[in-house]
Design an enzyme around this catalytic site. Sequence first.
Site, short mmCIF file in Angstrom:
data_model
loop_
_atom_site.label_atom_id
_atom_site.label_comp_id
_atom_site.label_asym_id
_atom_site.label_seq_id
_atom_site.Cartn_x
_atom_site.Cartn_y
_atom_site.Cartn_z
N PRO A 5 -70.78 -32.63 75.66
CA PRO A 5 -69.80 -32.88 76.55
C PRO A 5 -69.73 -33.53 77.80
CG PRO A 5 -70.53 -30.21 75.93
CD PRO A 5 -71.64 -31.39 75.38
N GLY A 6 -68.27 -32.94 78.37
CA GLY A 6 -68.50 -33.93 79.82
C GLY A 6 -68.89 -35.27 79.84
N ARG A 7 -68.90 -35.56 78.52
CA ARG A 7 -69.75 -37.03 78.42
C ARG A 7 -71.33 -37.08 79.19
NH1 ARG A 7 -66.83 -40.59 77.12
NH2 ARG A 7 -67.59 -42.95 77.17
N LEU A 8 -72.20 -36.02 79.56
CA LEU A 8 -73.42 -35.85 79.90
C LEU A 8 -74.13 -36.42 78.77
CD1 LEU A 8 -72.91 -32.72 81.91
CD2 LEU A 8 -72.22 -35.42 82.77
N HIS A 9 -73.78 -37.70 78.42
CA HIS A 9 -74.92 -37.78 77.10
C HIS A 9 -76.38 -38.00 76.85
CE1 HIS A 9 -70.69 -37.96 75.75
NE2 HIS A 9 -70.48 -40.44 76.13
#
Length: 215
Positions: free
Chosen positions: A188-192
Amino acid sequence: MDRAPTDTDCISDIPRSDPFALFDEWFGRAQESEPNDPNAMALATATTDGLPSVRMVLLKGHGPHEALGGGFTFFTNASSRKGGEIRANRQASLLFHWKSLRRQIRIEGPLAEVSAARADDYFHSRPRDSQIGSAASDQSRPLDRRQDYLDRCEAIAAEFPEGDIPRPPHWTGFTMTPVRIEFWLDRPGRLHDRRLFTRLGEDAGGGWEDTLLYP
């Protein structure tokens, strides 16, 4: 960033593991969840002067040992554009993207041609119609009329009315011996979450080192 990271975000869900074992785990999940062709992978090649091209192929063997494929194996018409590029420049890369799982794996390394015996075995494991279609195709070359190709298929079927079709000498396979394998997991939140495994040494018997990567 859309939000502040939480404690959960700070823990990687991609373990420090043997990358082939981790690939097996992810691939197994993809086989359960993907509606079509979980073994589909993008193959990127390039000419000797650096012009790239990419297309989808199907993984037909994988594993760390020769009996399991000695890497990642696919089969193709070596007279095609991809075959010509591979024989001129053996360096290539693969990409698996499993949308249902929100995961991807990138693999880089040199390609080596499989033995004639292995190419024969796989070619003759395919459905008869697929054997005919491959034998009739001048893959990647211009085709004036689709009927010309269909006529070739009919002629080959008539020439060999029963049993297997002889494998054309230009139809073969290639195995990538990976030197880099990167696992990517959506968060989520592009916190890949990303972990890169790099082979130690140039031969396939070398071990692996790994590191997390910024997303």
